[in-house]
Design an enzyme around this catalytic site. Structure first.
Site, PDB file in Angstrom:
ATOM      1  N   ARG A 194       0.764  -1.183  -0.038  1.00 19.02           N
ATOM      2  CA  ARG A 194       0.018  -0.077  -0.124  1.00 19.02           C
ATOM      3  C   ARG A 194       0.711   1.124   0.146  1.00 19.02           C
ATOM      4  O   ARG A 194       0.412   2.392  -0.557  1.00 19.02           O
ATOM      5  CB  ARG A 194      -0.889  -0.010   1.184  1.00 19.02           C
ATOM      6  N   THR A 258      16.763   6.205  10.966  1.00 21.47           N
ATOM      7  CA  THR A 258      17.984   5.652  11.321  1.00 21.47           C
ATOM      8  C   THR A 258      18.354   4.426  10.349  1.00 21.47           C
ATOM      9  O   THR A 258      18.449   3.221  10.673  1.00 21.47           O
ATOM     10  CB  THR A 258      17.974   5.027  12.957  1.00 21.47           C
ATOM     11  N   HIS A 363       5.911 -11.253  15.246  1.00 19.67           N
ATOM     12  CA  HIS A 363       5.689  -9.850  15.721  1.00 19.67           C
ATOM     13  C   HIS A 363       4.434 -10.067  16.413  1.00 19.67           C
ATOM     14  O   HIS A 363       3.783 -10.723  16.479  1.00 19.67           O
ATOM     15  CB  HIS A 363       5.724  -8.848  14.535  1.00 19.67           C
ATOM     16  N   GLU A 411       6.474  -4.320  14.121  1.00 20.50           N
ATOM     17  CA  GLU A 411       6.512  -4.912  12.499  1.00 20.50           C
ATOM     18  C   GLU A 411       5.604  -4.142  11.698  1.00 20.50           C
ATOM     19  O   GLU A 411       5.905  -3.715  10.495  1.00 20.50           O
ATOM     20  CB  GLU A 411       6.448  -6.501  12.579  1.00 20.50           C
ATOM     21  N   GLY A 511       3.335 -20.473   7.348  1.00 16.84           N
ATOM     22  CA  GLY A 511       1.928 -20.110   7.655  1.00 16.84           C
ATOM     23  C   GLY A 511       1.006 -20.838   7.151  1.00 16.84           C
ATOM     24  O   GLY A 511       1.070 -21.698   6.107  1.00 16.84           O
ATOM     25  N   SER A 595      26.862 -14.364 -19.599  1.00 17.47           N
ATOM     26  CA  SER A 595      27.648 -15.501 -19.428  1.00 17.47           C
ATOM     27  C   SER A 595      28.506 -15.757 -18.577  1.00 17.47           C
ATOM     28  O   SER A 595      28.839 -16.696 -17.798  1.00 17.47           O
ATOM     29  CB  SER A 595      28.698 -15.704 -20.916  1.00 17.47           C
ATOM     30  N   HIS A 655      20.876  -8.648  -0.897  1.00 18.73           N
ATOM     31  CA  HIS A 655      20.755  -9.854  -1.207  1.00 18.73           C
ATOM     32  C   HIS A 655      20.518  -9.738  -2.896  1.00 18.73           C
ATOM     33  O   HIS A 655      19.554  -9.397  -3.322  1.00 18.73           O
ATOM     34  CB  HIS A 655      19.605 -10.812  -0.684  1.00 18.73           C
ATOM     35  N   TYR A 666       6.120  -6.364  -1.649  1.00 19.44           N
ATOM     36  CA  TYR A 666       5.892  -7.752  -1.061  1.00 19.44           C
ATOM     37  C   TYR A 666       6.623  -8.554  -1.968  1.00 19.44           C
ATOM     38  O   TYR A 666       7.655  -9.386  -1.503  1.00 19.44           O
ATOM     39  CB  TYR A 666       4.338  -7.921  -0.974  1.00 19.44           C
TER      40      TYR A 666
END
Length: 706
Positions: A194, A258, A363, A411, A511, A595, A655, A666
């Site tokens: 959102r 921060t 959380h 969270e 979940g 390659s 990553h 998401y």
């Protein structure tokens, strides 16, 4: 914290792999046509038997009742943090509270009105119904509907329907000649996070945003299809509103003031204007949205002619773009900014190997008094898991590896509690962390799902074969396979695994959710309550029980001699991601030499095969020094994937194998540095990230080299 819409059977596998989300799983088509033959459960060892038999749906229900009958908004739940730590301490964990001092904001008041060109006015209610059957919906301290990190401000202007609010939706509106500058945006939930809907509206010169829930997300279970609305039946209550954060999650999570360092009293504070909105936003229900959308009927381009994915919903309107001349929305939103403590509850069992650690977290904070699914189905699960491990501890057991149990605060605002904790303890985590196991929405329905880094795929499916799902004669593996066709999702963002993953710590998110024929889960609504859960979501709390039982990967990862990673599967998935990348490049008619990336993947594949053989040798010969060497390679290899710096303009995300999409927040993008540059037609940047990604994979390959 995450949410996506119903997806169709023919695209199930591909979408599930790339669009998995963290707080709310997709409502997949009912899997009855693909039910497979049951497989017998894999036998449990004595310690696993103790863990599984110690799990009780009765006590899980009691934990759920506690958490869902008091307000626990971020920064306002110290008593729950202390209660959680106390429960862990009772079961033999060394528990404490870790606090951070963060920027949050809280709602003061809001208003919204629609003025037609003839001067008549429609005034939406902006709040959810009080239900006599559902006690917490009437609590005097119930939390109003709002967007966390929304800007204070007001707007009065004509308005435009912008679909799901992705940048491609705005591109289409511009192509159609729809004016955006100075208008209010009306967006539909679904698709991107959102906050990115608000970001895109802001960047296109709009001055306010209204976001509504559409029953198109609800599959078959709608009032239009004859189902009664909650609390009388399983359909969505028409007044349900999805609260949530509008932080620009794909830029960076955590305290916006921060970035990259822990937020304590006295910490230097950065300008946060690049990661939170400057324009106000308000969430509304579908019943409040219908007159607003209907006011655009016949103005601009009709929804069907816009020809954009997810543009047309299921409400009785045309989903026209507008604007309607002389018809305006007037909105105001007042928020209270605060620098305030938040509290993470931390529990520890010290293992016999000091430099290998398993972390499990969920959380605790919620937008509402309830939060029976998000997050407190997961909270109840980890409190019960702590109790089960307490049973082992009382028998004199001690794990090989440290186990750290975490109950995160804040969270919902932007993964704040977990991100600050990781930023504070990243040196220790880099030296010792093996894996992070996340449980957010432990249960909002009866269908299990998993998202994980590839080295954890095999242990996850192996453990599912050991658990009988919801006290039935079917294993969790069988039910999961029917639901997902055997697919394990790629981690994007939207839950607390994010900071771990982007510091090179492999993660799994587990979940149970609903399919298109199950009762509607009222995400981030007052109706995500204990009454809803015990009546519709998980009567008997059997899905909760099974999710607690399947969390025994914590035991397996913590106590087996060898760390149970499957690196050859990581190689397989890298090959799959590479083929997807080639398809993306081909679809854009660009010529990019990949390659060196393929060569790096091949190097990793060789190393993965060799280190797996070395592990077998160490176990067969009982060579403890060699096994320690292998275990440390397993622990450390993923650090290589974060060794080359962050993604362009969002350096938090380091990553280079997967990251949340820049315009999704998401859903995951694989080889994100390359893929997003290719889509943006930035050839030089794509070539730069081909090199960086290849270098990252080679660093990982060198770590596992034997």
């Amino acid at each position: 914290m995450r949410h996506h819409s119903l997806i169709k059977t023919q695209t199930l596998l591909g979408l599930f792999l790339t669009c998995a989300n963290a707080c709310l799983h997709d409502r997949l088509p009912h899997p009855q046509l693909i039910t497979r033959q049951n497989t017998p459960p894999t036998p449990l060892n004595p310690e696993e038997t103790t863990l599984v038999e110690a799990i009780s749906n009765t006590t899980i229900s009691e934990w759920s009742y506690y958490y869902t009958h008091g307000a626990h908004l971020a920064g306002k739940n110290l008593t729950m943090a202390e209660w959680t730590a106390d429960r862990w301490k009772e079961n033999g964990w060394n528990s404490s509270i870790v606090s951070y001092y963060v920027y949050l904001n809280y709602p003061v008041n809001k208003s919204l009105s629609l003025t037609y060109s003839n001067g008549s006015v429609y005034q939406p209610s902006l709040e959810e119904a009080v239900l006599s059957q559902d006690d917490t919906t009437s609590y005097p301290n119930r939390i109003p509907t709002f967007h966390g990190y929304s800007a204070s401000g007001s707007a009065n202007a004509e308005f435009v329907y912008v679909g799901r609010g992705q940048q491609v939706d705005f591109d289409r509106l511009i192509e159609l000649g729809v004016p955006l500058e100075g208008k209010v945006a009306v967006a539909k939930y679904g698709g991107p996070f959102r906050g990115l809907k608000v970001k895109n509206a802001q960047e296109n010169g709009m001055i306010g945003v209204i976001i509504f829930t559409d029953t198109a997300e609800d599959g078959e279970i709608t009032e239009a299809n004859g189902y009664a609305a909650y609390p009388d039946g399983p359909a969505r209550n028409p007044t349900a509103v999805q609260r949530g954060s509008v932080q620009f999650l794909s830029t960076y999570p955590g305290d916006p003031t921060t970035p990259g360092y822990p937020s304590k009293e006295g910490s230097p504070r950065a300008d946060y204007s690049g990661v939170v909105p400057r324009i106000p936003s308000i969430p509304i229900s579908y019943i409040d949205a219908i007159p607003i959308l209907a006011a655009l009927d016949g103005h601009g381009t009709a929804g069907d002619a816009v020809n954009r994915t997810g543009w047309v919903g299921a409400l009785n309107v045309t989903y026209s773009t507008g604007p309607a001349p002389g018809t305006t929305l007037s909105m105001s939103n007042l928020m209270e900014d605060a620098y305030t403590p938040i509290w993470d509850s931390i529990g520890i069992i010290n293992g016999t190997i000091a430099d290998e650690t398993i972390v499990i977290g969920n959380h605790r904070d919620a937008w509402i008094i309830g939060g029976a699914a998000d997050p407190n189905s997961g909270t109840a699960v980890i409190v019960e898991l702590a109790k089960a491990f307490g049973k082992l501890l009382s028998q004199g057991w001690r794990p090989r590896r440290n186990i750290v149990l975490c109950s995160w605060d804040a969270e919902e605002y932007g993964l704040v509690g977990s991100t600050e904790w990781v930023e504070e303890y990243v040196p220790w985590l880099t030296e010792t962390a093996v894996s992070y196991l996340n449980i957010d929405v432990g249960a909002s329905g009866p269908w299990p799902s998993i998202q994980a880094t590839p080295e954890l795929h095999t242990i996850a499916t192996d453990v599912m074969r050991k658990i009988l799902w919801m006290d039935s004669n079917r294993t969790m593996y069988d039910v999961w396979y029917d639901y997902t066709q055997g697919s394990i999702g790629v981690l994007g963002s939207g839950s607390d695994f994010t900071a771990f993953l982007h510091n090179g710590i492999g993660s799994i998110d587990m979940g149970a959710g609903s399919d298109s024929t199950d009762p509607i889960y009222h995400y981030h609504s007052n109706f995500d309550s204990y009454h809803w859960m015990s009546t519709f979501g998980d009567p008997g709390f059997l899905a909760h029980k099974s999710m607690a039982q399947v969390c025994s990967p914590t035991y397996n990862l913590a106590d087996q001699e060898g760390i149970q990673f499957d690196l050859p599967n990581y190689s397989t998935q890298l090959d799959n991601y590479y083929e997807d990348l080639l398809s993306t490049i081909s679809s854009t008619s660009q010529n990019i030499d990949t390659s060196i990336l393929k060569s790096a993947i091949d190097d990793f594949k060789t190393g993965a095969t060799e280190v797996q053989a070395l592990e077998r040798q160490a176990i067969e010969t009982k060579d403890s020094e060699l096994l320690t060497l292998v275990n440390h390679k397993y622990r450390d290899f993923q650090r290589g994937f974060v060794s080359q710096g962050g993604l362009p303009n969002r350096e938090f995300y380091r990553h280079l194998i997967f990251a949340p999409g820049v315009d999704t927040g998401y859903a995951a993008t694989t080889f994100p540095g390359i893929t997003e540059a290719v889509v943006a037609k930035n050839i030089s940047l794509a070539e730069e990230f081909v090199q960086k990604t290849a270098d990252a994979i080679r660093v990982a390959a060198n770590i596992i080299k034997t």
